[in-house]
Write an enzyme that holds these catalytic residues in place. Sequence first.
Site, PDB file in Angstrom:
ATOM      1  N   HIS A   1      -7.550   7.141   0.182  1.00 20.29           N
ATOM      2  CA  HIS A   1      -6.279   6.429   0.051  1.00 20.29           C
ATOM      3  C   HIS A   1      -6.166   5.192   0.946  1.00 20.29           C
ATOM      4  CE1 HIS A   1      -2.085   5.912  -0.876  1.00 20.29           C
ATOM      5  NE2 HIS A   1      -1.655   6.254   0.333  1.00 20.29           N
TER       6      HIS A   1
ATOM      7  N   HIS B   1       0.837  -1.198   0.000  1.00 16.77           N
ATOM      8  CA  HIS B   1       0.000   0.000   0.000  1.00 16.77           C
ATOM      9  C   HIS B   1       0.872   1.247   0.000  1.00 16.77           C
ATOM     10  CE1 HIS B   1      -2.396   3.119   2.375  1.00 16.77           C
ATOM     11  NE2 HIS B   1      -3.017   3.013   1.230  1.00 16.77           N
ATOM     12  N   SER B   2       0.617   2.159  -0.935  1.00 19.08           N
ATOM     13  CA  SER B   2       1.268   3.470  -0.956  1.00 19.08           C
ATOM     14  C   SER B   2       2.802   3.332  -1.023  1.00 19.08           C
ATOM     15  CB  SER B   2       0.813   4.273   0.270  1.00 19.08           C
ATOM     16  OG  SER B   2       1.122   5.629   0.141  1.00 19.08           O
ATOM     17  N   TYR B   3       3.522   3.850  -0.024  1.00 18.55           N
ATOM     18  CA  TYR B   3       4.979   3.650   0.041  1.00 18.55           C
ATOM     19  C   TYR B   3       5.337   2.168   0.008  1.00 18.55           C
ATOM     20  CZ  TYR B   3       9.314   2.667   2.590  1.00 18.55           C
ATOM     21  OH  TYR B   3      10.524   2.145   2.990  1.00 18.55           O
TER      22      TYR B   3
END
Length: 226
Positions: free
Chosen positions: A210, A75-77
């Site tokens: 997000h 997820h994300s980073y």
Amino acid sequence: MKFVLVHGAWGGSWMWSRLAAVLRSSGHEVFTPSMTGIGERSHLATRDVDLGVHTRDILQVIEYERLSDFVLVGHSYGGMVVTAVADRVADKVRSLVYLDAFVPRDGQALIDLARPEMRAALLEHKDWKLEPLPPQRQGMTDPQEIAWLEGRRNPQPLGTFTEKISLKGNFRGKRSYIFCSGYAPTSFAGFAAAARTDKAWQYHELPTHHYPQISMPRELAALLTA
């Protein structure tokens, strides 16, 4: 199925709790490691923690839990981390899922992929750690969801954003991208557009902010297990 869920910046194992409960209730095996210096491991944060340390965190879980044939989700980073991990243990990864995440190429750091204003802030940052972005800037508006996050997101060592990834191109397996289309601006629209038009990728969208593992855990679980 087995899942290794890799959290994003300022996260931790706790951030996956709603999704993990749904997956486990259906009989799936789920691992949600917290990376060094984040979550319940925040006391281990130092200026030496970087992308390489976080990559080793996940590789250690895979080795000591003797995992193979698992779905690796970033997820994300966490997209930076799972890309590096899959490159190292390509034969053990069943599929690679990017959840509203960065998809780096060899030699790129997260700072290279961030939106211009985020990149400028990272370049000007003087401390060795970076405070969390307010969840409202990532589309979260529900007061209960915001309260659920409060006090659990820790500053993250800057090296995790600035170290460049080194890839050999070993992973050639199944890839999926799940784009969160319910907020803007976003750092991930470009990655989503590339995945949507590439037949080598599976592409999905969730109409939320997000953090779909918080707002839409059942819908996300359905996509991951399809």
